[in-house]
Design a protein around this motif. Structure first.
Motif, PDB file in Angstrom:
ATOM      1  N   PRO A 108      -3.864 -30.546   7.192  1.00  0.00           N
ATOM      2  CA  PRO A 108      -4.140 -29.842   5.930  1.00  0.00           C
ATOM      3  C   PRO A 108      -4.263 -30.806   4.755  1.00  0.00           C
ATOM      4  CG  PRO A 108      -1.836 -29.591   6.555  1.00  0.00           C
ATOM      5  CD  PRO A 108      -2.504 -30.270   7.714  1.00  0.00           C
ATOM      6  N   LYS A 109      -5.092 -30.453   3.809  1.00  0.00           N
ATOM      7  CA  LYS A 109      -5.227 -31.195   2.560  1.00  0.00           C
ATOM      8  C   LYS A 109      -4.415 -30.490   1.480  1.00  0.00           C
ATOM      9  CE  LYS A 109      -9.725 -30.658   2.386  1.00  0.00           C
ATOM     10  NZ  LYS A 109     -10.073 -30.016   3.679  1.00  0.00           N
ATOM     11  N   SER A 110      -3.833 -31.272   0.584  1.00  0.00           N
ATOM     12  CA  SER A 110      -3.171 -30.669  -0.571  1.00  0.00           C
ATOM     13  C   SER A 110      -4.214 -30.163  -1.564  1.00  0.00           C
ATOM     14  CB  SER A 110      -2.264 -31.696  -1.251  1.00  0.00           C
ATOM     15  OG  SER A 110      -1.290 -32.186  -0.344  1.00  0.00           O
ATOM     16  N   SER A 111      -5.330 -30.867  -1.633  1.00  0.00           N
ATOM     17  CA  SER A 111      -6.418 -30.455  -2.509  1.00  0.00           C
ATOM     18  C   SER A 111      -7.673 -31.199  -2.081  1.00  0.00           C
ATOM     19  CB  SER A 111      -6.089 -30.779  -3.975  1.00  0.00           C
ATOM     20  OG  SER A 111      -5.943 -32.178  -4.148  1.00  0.00           O
ATOM     21  N   GLY A 112      -8.804 -30.772  -2.596  1.00  0.00           N
ATOM     22  CA  GLY A 112     -10.050 -31.482  -2.351  1.00  0.00           C
ATOM     23  C   GLY A 112     -11.047 -30.690  -1.529  1.00  0.00           C
ATOM     24  N   ASN A 113     -12.270 -31.214  -1.495  1.00  0.00           N
ATOM     25  CA  ASN A 113     -13.364 -30.558  -0.799  1.00  0.00           C
ATOM     26  C   ASN A 113     -14.163 -31.588  -0.011  1.00  0.00           C
ATOM     27  OD1 ASN A 113     -15.141 -28.176  -0.382  1.00  0.00           O
ATOM     28  ND2 ASN A 113     -16.635 -29.480  -1.432  1.00  0.00           N
ATOM     29  N   VAL A 114     -14.675 -31.160   1.154  1.00  0.00           N
ATOM     30  CA  VAL A 114     -15.456 -32.044   2.020  1.00  0.00           C
ATOM     31  C   VAL A 114     -16.737 -31.342   2.434  1.00  0.00           C
ATOM     32  CG1 VAL A 114     -15.534 -33.274   4.226  1.00  0.00           C
ATOM     33  CG2 VAL A 114     -13.393 -33.181   2.927  1.00  0.00           C
ATOM     34  N   GLU A 115     -17.831 -32.073   2.400  1.00  0.00           N
ATOM     35  CA  GLU A 115     -19.099 -31.584   2.950  1.00  0.00           C
ATOM     36  C   GLU A 115     -19.629 -32.597   3.954  1.00  0.00           C
ATOM     37  OE1 GLU A 115     -21.926 -30.760  -0.089  1.00  0.00           O
ATOM     38  OE2 GLU A 115     -20.910 -28.929  -0.759  1.00  0.00           O
ATOM     39  N   ILE A 116     -20.093 -32.107   5.097  1.00  0.00           N
ATOM     40  CA  ILE A 116     -20.762 -32.927   6.097  1.00  0.00           C
ATOM     41  C   ILE A 116     -22.217 -32.459   6.167  1.00  0.00           C
ATOM     42  CG2 ILE A 116     -20.803 -33.694   8.495  1.00  0.00           C
ATOM     43  CD1 ILE A 116     -18.221 -34.497   7.205  1.00  0.00           C
ATOM     44  N   LEU A 117     -23.135 -33.376   5.947  1.00  0.00           N
ATOM     45  CA  LEU A 117     -24.567 -33.035   5.978  1.00  0.00           C
ATOM     46  C   LEU A 117     -24.886 -31.847   5.074  1.00  0.00           C
ATOM     47  CD1 LEU A 117     -25.134 -33.474   9.829  1.00  0.00           C
ATOM     48  CD2 LEU A 117     -25.678 -35.121   8.011  1.00  0.00           C
ATOM     49  N   GLY A 118     -24.195 -31.809   3.942  1.00  0.00           N
ATOM     50  CA  GLY A 118     -24.509 -30.828   2.916  1.00  0.00           C
ATOM     51  C   GLY A 118     -23.847 -29.479   3.047  1.00  0.00           C
ATOM     52  N   SER A 119     -22.999 -29.284   4.052  1.00  0.00           N
ATOM     53  CA  SER A 119     -22.313 -27.993   4.192  1.00  0.00           C
ATOM     54  C   SER A 119     -20.898 -28.205   4.711  1.00  0.00           C
ATOM     55  CB  SER A 119     -23.107 -27.051   5.098  1.00  0.00           C
ATOM     56  OG  SER A 119     -23.283 -27.609   6.379  1.00  0.00           O
ATOM     57  N   SER A 120     -20.195 -27.138   4.992  1.00  0.00           N
ATOM     58  CA  SER A 120     -18.784 -27.230   5.357  1.00  0.00           C
ATOM     59  C   SER A 120     -18.591 -27.901   6.708  1.00  0.00           C
ATOM     60  CB  SER A 120     -18.164 -25.831   5.411  1.00  0.00           C
ATOM     61  OG  SER A 120     -18.691 -25.092   6.508  1.00  0.00           O
ATOM     62  N   VAL A 121     -17.421 -28.456   6.901  1.00  0.00           N
ATOM     63  CA  VAL A 121     -17.087 -29.096   8.175  1.00  0.00           C
ATOM     64  C   VAL A 121     -17.170 -28.083   9.305  1.00  0.00           C
ATOM     65  CG1 VAL A 121     -15.264 -30.270   9.470  1.00  0.00           C
ATOM     66  CG2 VAL A 121     -15.620 -30.816   7.056  1.00  0.00           C
ATOM     67  N   ARG A 122     -16.657 -26.901   9.070  1.00  0.00           N
ATOM     68  CA  ARG A 122     -16.634 -25.863  10.104  1.00  0.00           C
ATOM     69  C   ARG A 122     -18.049 -25.536  10.596  1.00  0.00           C
ATOM     70  NH1 ARG A 122     -12.611 -22.467  11.413  1.00  0.00           N
ATOM     71  NH2 ARG A 122     -11.467 -23.170   9.568  1.00  0.00           N
ATOM     72  N   SER A 123     -19.001 -25.494   9.682  1.00  0.00           N
ATOM     73  CA  SER A 123     -20.367 -25.131  10.067  1.00  0.00           C
ATOM     74  C   SER A 123     -21.111 -26.277  10.744  1.00  0.00           C
ATOM     75  CB  SER A 123     -21.153 -24.668   8.835  1.00  0.00           C
ATOM     76  OG  SER A 123     -21.376 -25.745   7.943  1.00  0.00           O
ATOM     77  N   GLN A 124     -20.547 -27.478  10.680  1.00  0.00           N
ATOM     78  CA  GLN A 124     -21.222 -28.652  11.237  1.00  0.00           C
ATOM     79  C   GLN A 124     -20.517 -29.200  12.476  1.00  0.00           C
ATOM     80  OE1 GLN A 124     -24.066 -29.799  10.473  1.00  0.00           O
ATOM     81  NE2 GLN A 124     -24.517 -29.070   8.414  1.00  0.00           N
ATOM     82  N   LYS A 125     -19.663 -28.416  13.099  1.00  0.00           N
ATOM     83  CA  LYS A 125     -18.880 -28.907  14.230  1.00  0.00           C
ATOM     84  C   LYS A 125     -19.750 -29.528  15.319  1.00  0.00           C
ATOM     85  CE  LYS A 125     -14.573 -27.849  13.140  1.00  0.00           C
ATOM     86  NZ  LYS A 125     -13.528 -28.894  12.982  1.00  0.00           N
ATOM     87  N   LYS A 126     -20.905 -28.916  15.597  1.00  0.00           N
ATOM     88  CA  LYS A 126     -21.765 -29.432  16.663  1.00  0.00           C
ATOM     89  C   LYS A 126     -22.384 -30.782  16.307  1.00  0.00           C
ATOM     90  CE  LYS A 126     -23.057 -25.016  18.759  1.00  0.00           C
ATOM     91  NZ  LYS A 126     -24.182 -24.123  19.137  1.00  0.00           N
ATOM     92  N   ASN A 127     -22.399 -31.102  15.026  1.00  0.00           N
ATOM     93  CA  ASN A 127     -23.011 -32.353  14.577  1.00  0.00           C
ATOM     94  C   ASN A 127     -21.994 -33.456  14.328  1.00  0.00           C
ATOM     95  OD1 ASN A 127     -25.754 -31.522  14.542  1.00  0.00           O
ATOM     96  ND2 ASN A 127     -25.345 -30.345  12.674  1.00  0.00           N
ATOM     97  N   ILE A 128     -20.732 -33.194  14.682  1.00  0.00           N
ATOM     98  CA  ILE A 128     -19.655 -34.153  14.415  1.00  0.00           C
ATOM     99  C   ILE A 128     -19.061 -34.637  15.727  1.00  0.00           C
ATOM    100  CG2 ILE A 128     -17.370 -34.471  13.388  1.00  0.00           C
ATOM    101  CD1 ILE A 128     -18.136 -32.258  11.368  1.00  0.00           C
TER     102      ILE A 128
END
Length: 247
Positions: free
Chosen positions: A55-75
């Motif tokens: 877990p993060k205390s704060s912050g945001n991450v984008e992979i290839l322009g969208s959420s990590v969850r939506s990019q699982k197949k590309n990671i």
């Protein structure tokens, strides 16, 4: 330049003790990127926070322009060897096959094509003859090669690797870096937690310097400098022979 990863103000803590503090950066696509910093700098924590493994205390991450969850197949992710249960009763081929589950689903049986791809991935890392060997019976370098094969079979767009060169012999290290450069040539982005400063300029074209906070992030020739390394390591840099750092 297209972004592979964008991180904004990540803070992460263990037992309420901050390990990362307001870290922000953007990493371009199609680069071989090293994450460098002293022990305890939060390098592995950064990977896990980016990938939502902790877990993060704060912050945001984008992979290839969208959420990590939506990019699982590309990671693709290669963890530290020390974080893996090597006593789990499975062979090398099955470990590699796990890299296909995002494509085939956990409830479906792998096809002949999936198995062929797994064997091909083992061959690429020089481990085909060990396909039926229990993972616990392999050496550290061999285990690392198997996990690299598991990442390769995913055919991801962005790879995260946590100290893939730790504890391997020179031959295995060379084989791994050759594969990582091959991935880069195919347009993949490869992000590597790395501890050996002497090989940074040889292995990477982009580097992120970290010591709980972001020190610098950019092309190696601009970022991997004596001044920025001193800011990153402080007094701990004194034991490194400057003439061996290609800066």
């Amino acid at each position: 330049m297209s972004e592979a990863v964008r991180v904004e103000n990540i803070t992460a803590a263990y037992r309420k003790e901050p390990v990362l503090r307001n870290v922000s950066f953007a990493l371009p696509q199609g680069r071989l990127i090293g994450i460098v910093g002293p022990n305890g700098a939060g390098k592995s924590t950064l990977l896990k926070a980016v990938l939502e493994l902790i877990p993060k205390s704060s912050g945001n991450v984008e992979i290839l322009g969208s959420s990590v969850r939506s990019q699982k197949k590309n990671i693709g992710y290669v963890p530290q060897r020390g974080n893996v249960d090597w006593d789990f009763p499975t062979n090398a081929l099955d470990v590699v096959m796990m890299g296909r589950y995002a494509q085939i689903g956990w409830l479906k049986r792998p096809s002949k094509k999936d198995k062929a791809l797994a064997v091909e991935a083992l061959e690429r890392v020089g481990m085909k003859e060990y396909a039926d060997r229990q993972i616990s019976q392999l050496s550290g370098g061999q285990q690392q090669r198997v996990f690299l094969a598991r990442a390769l079979i995913q055919d991801a767009q962005v790879y995260f690797m946590d100290e893939p060169f730790a504890g391997v012999d020179a031959t295995t290290e060379r084989a791994i870096i050759d594969l990582l450069k091959e991935l880069k040539e195919k347009g993949k982005t490869v992000i590597v937690v790395h501890h050996d400063l002497q090989t940074v300029t040889e292995y990477f074209d982009w580097v992120l310097l970290l010591n709980q906070r972001l020190i610098a992030c950019g092309p190696v020739e601009q970022t991997f400098t004596s001044e920025l390394l001193q800011k990153t390591y402080g007094g701990r840099l004194s034991f490194i022979q400057q003439e061996n750092l290609k800066i």
